[in-house]
Design an enzyme around this catalytic site. Structure first.
Site, PDB file in Angstrom:
ATOM      1  N   GLY A   1      44.639  49.169  30.583  1.00  0.00           N
ATOM      2  CA  GLY A   1      43.449  49.997  30.711  1.00  0.00           C
ATOM      3  C   GLY A   1      43.372  50.634  32.089  1.00  0.00           C
ATOM      4  O   GLY A   1      44.046  50.213  33.034  1.00  0.00           O
ATOM      5  N   GLU A   2      42.545  51.667  32.181  1.00  0.00           N
ATOM      6  CA  GLU A   2      42.361  52.361  33.447  1.00  0.00           C
ATOM      7  C   GLU A   2      40.901  52.737  33.604  1.00  0.00           C
ATOM      8  O   GLU A   2      40.252  53.166  32.641  1.00  0.00           O
ATOM      9  CB  GLU A   2      43.233  53.619  33.508  1.00  0.00           C
ATOM     10  N   GLY A   3      40.378  52.538  34.803  1.00  0.00           N
ATOM     11  CA  GLY A   3      39.008  52.896  35.103  1.00  0.00           C
ATOM     12  C   GLY A   3      38.923  53.658  36.405  1.00  0.00           C
ATOM     13  O   GLY A   3      39.951  54.013  37.006  1.00  0.00           O
TER      14      GLY A   3
ATOM     15  N   MET B   1      38.105  52.578  39.224  1.00  0.00           N
ATOM     16  CA  MET B   1      38.550  51.808  40.389  1.00  0.00           C
ATOM     17  C   MET B   1      40.046  51.515  40.382  1.00  0.00           C
ATOM     18  O   MET B   1      40.648  51.359  41.437  1.00  0.00           O
ATOM     19  CB  MET B   1      37.777  50.492  40.473  1.00  0.00           C
ATOM     20  N   GLY B   2      40.639  51.401  39.206  1.00  0.00           N
ATOM     21  CA  GLY B   2      42.050  51.050  39.185  1.00  0.00           C
ATOM     22  C   GLY B   2      42.582  50.864  37.782  1.00  0.00           C
ATOM     23  O   GLY B   2      41.956  51.266  36.798  1.00  0.00           O
TER      24      GLY B   2
ATOM     25  N   VAL C   1      44.591  48.145  34.933  1.00  0.00           N
ATOM     26  CA  VAL C   1      44.797  46.750  34.561  1.00  0.00           C
ATOM     27  C   VAL C   1      46.077  46.647  33.742  1.00  0.00           C
ATOM     28  O   VAL C   1      46.274  47.406  32.783  1.00  0.00           O
ATOM     29  CB  VAL C   1      43.608  46.194  33.749  1.00  0.00           C
TER      30      VAL C   1
ATOM     31  N   LYS D   1      44.962  43.494  38.038  1.00  0.00           N
ATOM     32  CA  LYS D   1      44.146  44.681  38.278  1.00  0.00           C
ATOM     33  C   LYS D   1      44.544  45.243  39.641  1.00  0.00           C
ATOM     34  O   LYS D   1      44.479  44.537  40.655  1.00  0.00           O
ATOM     35  CB  LYS D   1      42.667  44.319  38.267  1.00  0.00           C
TER      36      LYS D   1
ATOM     37  N   ASP E   1      25.796  42.697  35.920  1.00  0.00           N
ATOM     38  CA  ASP E   1      26.242  43.722  34.965  1.00  0.00           C
ATOM     39  C   ASP E   1      26.723  43.058  33.675  1.00  0.00           C
ATOM     40  O   ASP E   1      27.741  43.457  33.105  1.00  0.00           O
ATOM     41  CB  ASP E   1      27.349  44.586  35.574  1.00  0.00           C
TER      42      ASP E   1
END
Length: 301
Positions: A30-32, A34-35, A37, A52, A146
């Protein structure tokens, strides 16, 4: 961790490389913002882990590095079976920072909810485990801030198909002494009154207003998730995020059947939901452990 996403790029230069002579990155999960995974393997221990890696350009942003370090500190210090543990943290030659986490293979609770509401018993079982994870965090004065279905995984363990793993302590409120490490950005002011963190639909009223929060903010989020598990909808919903926050601040908490006609739950469950979702933090249970015990009593019935 979720299975690889076919929409993700397949030309990641880190795939196949070994970080710090220990972790071979095999697959991008995965990618978000912030970085990224990765599914990885500890080359000497032959153990599957999740890694991560913070985007290298963000390593120059102190607040982002602080958030990443908070996740590392929180996940490393909370020793509980329902929390995805952090096992390593380091820096690469190009300045990128990485965090090694327990590899969690299962179903995301958000995806599970796409199938509609679940039985009351199953909802209580899932929520009880989340309460246990929060109790362990709160015992260390760590507030998640969160908690939401996207940050909860369901894995198969022994005879339990719904074993919970709570993820992502990236915006956790962590005690300064626990977060401070040599050269750490997280040892500075971690939270400031007036700053709003979290996801609006699961955010306690005091959190939405930018006030100081404690573990009772997590307890509110837990109540929202329990409500959603049983009814299929959150207690308050609106296409406009400000609309959600406005309802949370001003409207009374609906009963399950008022929100979704036909929803049936024991009165004791309705009563617990009303307590968890009180607008005033002082009127909610003080401790997640108290909530866990209440859930044990309901499950026993």
């Amino acid at each position: 961790m979720p299975p690889p996403d076919d929409s993700l790029p397949h030309d990641d230069p880190r795939i196949g490389t070994v970080l710090s002579e220990r972790y071979r990155l095999d697959t991008l999960l995965g990618e978000g913002a912030m970085g990224r995974v990765y599914s990885a393997e500890h080359v000497m221990m032959r153990k599957r882990v999740a890694v991560k890696v913070l985007h290298s350009e963000l390593t120059r942003v102190p607040e982002v590095v602080g958030r990443f370090e908070r996740e590392a500190m929180a996940a490393a210090n909370i020793d509980h079976p329902n929390v995805a543990a952090a096992t390593d943290f380091g820096k690469l030659e190009d300045g990128s920072i990485y965090l090694v986490l327990e590899f969690v293979e299962g179903r995301n609770l958000r995806d599970e909810l796409k199938g509609g509401p679940v039985s009351v018993g199953r909802a209580l079982h899932i929520t009880r485990q989340m309460a246990g994870a929060l109790a362990a965090a709160h015992a260390l004065n760590i507030v998640h801030r969160d908690l939401k279905p996207e940050n909860v995984m369901l894995v198969k363990k022994a005879h339990d198909p719904d074993f919970v793993k709570v993820l992502d302590f990236g915006i956790a409120k962590v005690p300064l002494d626990a977060a401070a490490t040599p050269g750490s950005q997280a040892g500075s002011a971690i939270t400031r009154v007036g700053m709003v963190f979290g996801t609006p639909e699961y955010m306690a009223p005091e959190q939405a207003l930018g006030k100081e929060v404690d573990n009772r903010a997590d307890i509110y989020a837990l109540g929202v998730i329990l409500f959603e598990l049983i009814s299929g909808l959150r207690p308050f919903d609106d296409k406009d995020e400000l609309g959600v926050l406005g309802q949370q601040l001003s409207k009374p908490v609906p009963r399950l059947a008022d929100r979704v006609p036909g929803t049936v739950a024991p009165e004791a469950v309705e009563s617990l939901l009303q307590r968890l979702l009180r607008k005033e933090a002082s009127e909610r249970p003080n401790q997640a452990l108290e909530v866990a015990r209440a859930l044990d009593g309901l499950l026993a019935q």
